[in-house]
Design a protein around this motif. Structure first.
Motif, PDB file in Angstrom:
ATOM      1  N   GLU A  10       0.813  -0.812   0.139  1.00  0.00           N
ATOM      2  CA  GLU A  10      -0.210   0.009  -0.028  1.00  0.00           C
ATOM      3  C   GLU A  10       0.424   1.052   0.103  1.00  0.00           C
ATOM      4  OE1 GLU A  10      -3.195   2.481  -0.150  1.00  0.00           O
ATOM      5  OE2 GLU A  10      -3.297   0.621  -0.240  1.00  0.00           O
ATOM      6  N   ARG A  11       1.614   0.860   0.575  1.00  0.00           N
ATOM      7  CA  ARG A  11       2.650   2.441   0.845  1.00  0.00           C
ATOM      8  C   ARG A  11       3.761   2.597  -1.011  1.00  0.00           C
ATOM      9  NH1 ARG A  11       4.414   4.256   5.905  1.00  0.00           N
ATOM     10  NH2 ARG A  11       6.768   4.551   5.479  1.00  0.00           N
ATOM     11  N   GLN A  12       3.966   1.303  -1.181  1.00  0.00           N
ATOM     12  CA  GLN A  12       4.078   1.383  -2.560  1.00  0.00           C
ATOM     13  C   GLN A  12       3.447   2.191  -3.559  1.00  0.00           C
ATOM     14  OE1 GLN A  12       5.333  -2.530  -2.589  1.00  0.00           O
ATOM     15  NE2 GLN A  12       7.853  -2.294  -1.867  1.00  0.00           N
ATOM     16  N   LYS A  13       2.075   1.850  -3.463  1.00  0.00           N
ATOM     17  CA  LYS A  13       1.404   1.854  -4.318  1.00  0.00           C
ATOM     18  C   LYS A  13       0.933   3.808  -3.957  1.00  0.00           C
ATOM     19  CE  LYS A  13      -3.966   1.687  -5.232  1.00  0.00           C
ATOM     20  NZ  LYS A  13      -5.148   1.173  -5.231  1.00  0.00           N
ATOM     21  N   GLU A  14       0.937   4.079  -2.908  1.00  0.00           N
ATOM     22  CA  GLU A  14       0.840   5.411  -2.725  1.00  0.00           C
ATOM     23  C   GLU A  14       2.114   6.544  -2.597  1.00  0.00           C
ATOM     24  OE1 GLU A  14      -1.585   5.035   1.337  1.00  0.00           O
ATOM     25  OE2 GLU A  14       0.399   6.179   1.896  1.00  0.00           O
ATOM     26  N   VAL A  15       3.291   6.113  -3.196  1.00  0.00           N
ATOM     27  CA  VAL A  15       4.540   6.840  -3.120  1.00  0.00           C
ATOM     28  C   VAL A  15       4.378   7.197  -5.083  1.00  0.00           C
ATOM     29  CG1 VAL A  15       6.876   6.586  -3.458  1.00  0.00           C
ATOM     30  CG2 VAL A  15       5.996   6.001  -1.485  1.00  0.00           C
ATOM     31  N   LYS A  16       3.968   6.062  -5.044  1.00  0.00           N
ATOM     32  CA  LYS A  16       4.117   5.807  -6.990  1.00  0.00           C
ATOM     33  C   LYS A  16       2.678   6.705  -7.438  1.00  0.00           C
ATOM     34  CE  LYS A  16       3.141   2.697 -10.761  1.00  0.00           C
ATOM     35  NZ  LYS A  16       2.079   3.458 -11.227  1.00  0.00           N
ATOM     36  N   LYS A  22       3.655  14.671  -9.794  1.00  0.00           N
ATOM     37  CA  LYS A  22       3.892  15.853  -9.684  1.00  0.00           C
ATOM     38  C   LYS A  22       4.059  17.529  -8.900  1.00  0.00           C
ATOM     39  CE  LYS A  22       6.112  13.934 -14.185  1.00  0.00           C
ATOM     40  NZ  LYS A  22       7.151  14.773 -15.325  1.00  0.00           N
ATOM     41  N   ALA A  23       3.310  16.941  -8.220  1.00  0.00           N
ATOM     42  CA  ALA A  23       2.589  17.935  -7.367  1.00  0.00           C
ATOM     43  C   ALA A  23       3.175  18.302  -6.308  1.00  0.00           C
ATOM     44  CB  ALA A  23       0.803  18.072  -7.295  1.00  0.00           C
ATOM     45  N   GLY A  24       3.344  17.383  -5.695  1.00  0.00           N
ATOM     46  CA  GLY A  24       4.528  17.062  -4.323  1.00  0.00           C
ATOM     47  C   GLY A  24       2.837  17.556  -3.292  1.00  0.00           C
ATOM     48  N   LEU A  36      -4.123  11.461   6.282  1.00  0.00           N
ATOM     49  CA  LEU A  36      -2.661  11.441   6.008  1.00  0.00           C
ATOM     50  C   LEU A  36      -2.638   9.642   5.430  1.00  0.00           C
ATOM     51  CD1 LEU A  36       0.274  12.568   8.618  1.00  0.00           C
ATOM     52  CD2 LEU A  36      -1.347  13.845   6.373  1.00  0.00           C
ATOM     53  N   PRO A  37      -1.774  10.200   3.937  1.00  0.00           N
ATOM     54  CA  PRO A  37      -1.816   9.121   3.296  1.00  0.00           C
ATOM     55  C   PRO A  37      -0.614   7.872   4.386  1.00  0.00           C
ATOM     56  CG  PRO A  37      -1.765  10.447   1.930  1.00  0.00           C
ATOM     57  CD  PRO A  37      -1.711  10.912   2.885  1.00  0.00           C
ATOM     58  N   THR A  38      -0.701   6.887   4.493  1.00  0.00           N
ATOM     59  CA  THR A  38       0.529   5.979   5.614  1.00  0.00           C
ATOM     60  C   THR A  38       1.690   5.916   5.218  1.00  0.00           C
ATOM     61  OG1 THR A  38       0.644   4.335   4.533  1.00  0.00           O
ATOM     62  CG2 THR A  38      -1.486   4.292   5.521  1.00  0.00           C
ATOM     63  N   ILE A  39       1.898   6.808   3.800  1.00  0.00           N
ATOM     64  CA  ILE A  39       3.710   6.689   3.853  1.00  0.00           C
ATOM     65  C   ILE A  39       3.853   8.848   5.010  1.00  0.00           C
ATOM     66  CG2 ILE A  39       3.420   5.595   1.645  1.00  0.00           C
ATOM     67  CD1 ILE A  39       3.978   8.615   0.088  1.00  0.00           C
ATOM     68  N   PHE A  40       3.147   8.529   5.219  1.00  0.00           N
ATOM     69  CA  PHE A  40       3.538  10.016   5.607  1.00  0.00           C
ATOM     70  C   PHE A  40       3.396  10.041   7.836  1.00  0.00           C
ATOM     71  CE2 PHE A  40       1.842  11.629   1.986  1.00  0.00           C
ATOM     72  CZ  PHE A  40       2.904  13.140   1.357  1.00  0.00           C
ATOM     73  N   VAL A  41       2.767   8.968   8.136  1.00  0.00           N
ATOM     74  CA  VAL A  41       2.533   8.828   9.570  1.00  0.00           C
ATOM     75  C   VAL A  41       4.434   8.589   9.998  1.00  0.00           C
ATOM     76  CG1 VAL A  41       1.670   6.949  11.496  1.00  0.00           C
ATOM     77  CG2 VAL A  41       0.686   7.838   8.968  1.00  0.00           C
ATOM     78  N   PHE A 152      12.699   9.144  -1.257  1.00  0.00           N
ATOM     79  CA  PHE A 152      11.331   9.569  -0.740  1.00  0.00           C
ATOM     80  C   PHE A 152      11.096   7.615  -1.589  1.00  0.00           C
ATOM     81  CE2 PHE A 152       7.589  10.323  -3.842  1.00  0.00           C
ATOM     82  CZ  PHE A 152       6.473  10.272  -2.383  1.00  0.00           C
ATOM     83  N   THR A 153      11.080   6.938  -0.205  1.00  0.00           N
ATOM     84  CA  THR A 153      11.095   5.836  -0.851  1.00  0.00           C
ATOM     85  C   THR A 153       9.625   5.161   0.590  1.00  0.00           C
ATOM     86  OG1 THR A 153      12.498   4.867   0.794  1.00  0.00           O
ATOM     87  CG2 THR A 153      13.409   5.538  -0.930  1.00  0.00           C
ATOM     88  N   ALA A 154       8.844   3.289  -0.103  1.00  0.00           N
ATOM     89  CA  ALA A 154       8.586   3.553   0.978  1.00  0.00           C
ATOM     90  C   ALA A 154       8.515   2.711   2.235  1.00  0.00           C
ATOM     91  CB  ALA A 154       6.876   1.821   0.452  1.00  0.00           C
ATOM     92  N   GLN A 155       9.738   2.410   2.000  1.00  0.00           N
ATOM     93  CA  GLN A 155      10.549   2.088   3.691  1.00  0.00           C
ATOM     94  C   GLN A 155      10.884   3.006   4.748  1.00  0.00           C
ATOM     95  OE1 GLN A 155      11.564   1.129   0.616  1.00  0.00           O
ATOM     96  NE2 GLN A 155      10.685  -0.925   0.787  1.00  0.00           N
ATOM     97  N   VAL A 156      10.901   4.545   3.849  1.00  0.00           N
ATOM     98  CA  VAL A 156      11.401   5.565   5.659  1.00  0.00           C
ATOM     99  C   VAL A 156       9.844   6.946   5.379  1.00  0.00           C
ATOM    100  CG1 VAL A 156      12.606   6.969   6.151  1.00  0.00           C
ATOM    101  CG2 VAL A 156      13.400   5.219   5.091  1.00  0.00           C
TER     102      VAL A 156
END
Length: 378
Positions: A10-16, A22-24, A36-41, A152-156
């Motif tokens: 799910e995190r990889q999907k959010e990163v992609k 390209k809007a940040g 918040l998407p999970t990548i930001f938690v 900017f990765t799903a792991q961090v």
């Protein structure tokens, strides 16, 4: 599929998805995101003073403020300039040793230049996203790029922040590479900072007991890269950070911040996060890892972070990182800082080698890098 694998997927999907816009982070806010998407938690980092040992209020320690009046403004009528300079060097030495960070006022950069620089950065980030897309890139060889999070990765965990990066500002041909919407402000500001760099180079040299031109001859402050940081208002600020805990790889960083607040430094004496007090017209000087290395721990690189923005207004800051323009040049403890009783504490390393290791151990989430370069003597 195991739960851990499902979360990573799910995190990889959010990163992609975010990268493809390209809007940040600003684009997420403009889309009306409320959760918040999970990548930001940041599960290990919250803004709760009770949980993360933040120190607030009138009794908290204060980052030192050093008044450069009489030096940076080139006032020839100032009496006893040598005595004044010695006092400033003493203050700087104490601040670099105990805090690793200090604020400077009366530094010679006009207030209108500071104000215009912040407004220029805000103007870039708040323009329509279609106008920013062409600048969005992960090609760090380009002189100017826009991105969200360098790592900017799903792991961090991802920081709630966007960045406009302008590199090699010490070179005379950089102007045309900067976005037109903030070109005048960045060019004007960088010229002032290059002048201020000379004075700071001298004062840092003298604080280490060296000749005033030592740092200049060492070449460790020759390169300047500027980052215009934009921290949109966050819908769930208690779950994330604007910038996670880290120290800078640079020799020295000069930071300009607006009046929003949120910057904190880790004060080791009390092992607590201290708010950096807003001082009108001040620039914040941060000692970087490589300055601690070449000073043989005489100066301290400080961990710092930025809380996620609350309220109604996005936070803007401008960080200028000063490094060697020769990324392969080896640096080790300065021989004048080494004695028989205090031998070299670090091995020699280049900026390129140091920064590569920094990111390989995920330096932007607090993992220390300096210990990797320690000698076995200490």
């Amino acid at each position: 599929m195991k739960r851990e694998e499902a979360v990573l997927c799910e995190r990889q999907k959010e990163v992609k998805q975010l990268e493809e816009t390209k809007a940040g982070v600003k684009g997420l806010v403009d889309s009306g995101v409320a959760k918040l998407p999970t990548i930001f938690v940041h599960s290990l980092h919250t803004n709760s003073a009770k949980e993360d040992n933040s120190c607030h209020g009138i009794n908290q320690p204060q980052v030192p403020v050093i008044d450069l009046h009489g030096l940076a403004d080139h006032d020839d009528e100032m009496m006893d300039k040598n005595k004044l300079r010695k006092e400033m060097v003493k203050e700087l030495k104490e601040a670099a040793e105990k805090w690793g960070v200090f604020q400077i006022i009366n530094h010679g950069v006009p207030l209108d230049v500071l104000h215009d620089m912040l407004e220029g950065g805000r103007r870039f980030h708040e323009q329509h996203q279609e106008l920013k897309k062409d600048w969005y890139s992960r090609d760090y060889t380009r002189k100017a790029i826009f991105y969200t999070n360098a790592q900017f990765t799903a792991q961090v965990p991802v920081d709630w922040r966007d960045t406009l990066r302008c590199g090699d500002l010490q070179k005379p041909d950089h102007d045309e590479s900067i976005p037109h919407v903030c070109r005048r402000e960045i060019c004007h500001y960088s010229k002032h900072l290059l002048l201020l760099r000379q004075l700071m180079s001298e004062l840092l040299s003298e604080a280490l007991g060296l000749d005033s031109d030592y740092m200049a001859r060492l070449g460790c402050l020759n390169s300047m890269n500027l980052l215009c940081q934009y921290y949109p208002v966050c819908p769930q600020p208690h779950l994330t950070l604007g910038t996670a805990e880290h120290s800078d790889t640079s020799f020295m960083t000069m930071l300009l911040q607006d009046t929003t607040g949120g910057l904190q430094v880790l004060h080791d004496d009390h092992n607590e996060w201290v708010d950096v007090k807003l001082v009108c017209g001040a620039l914040i000087v941060i000692i970087g890892d490589l300055m601690q290395l070449i000073s043989n721990d005489k100066m301290k690189s400080v961990k710092h972070r930025v809380l996620a923005t609350q309220g109604d207004t996005a936070r803007v800051s401008v960080a200028c990182f000063f490094d060697s323009d020769d990324k392969l040049k080896p640096y080790g403890p300065i021989k004048e800082t080494v004695t028989e009783d205090d031998p070299p504490r670090y091995k020699q390393t280049s900026y390129l080698e140091y920064s590569a290791h920094y990111y390989s151990v995920k330096g932007f989430i607090g993992s220390p890098t300096l210990p990797h370069f320690k000698t076995n003597i200490i």
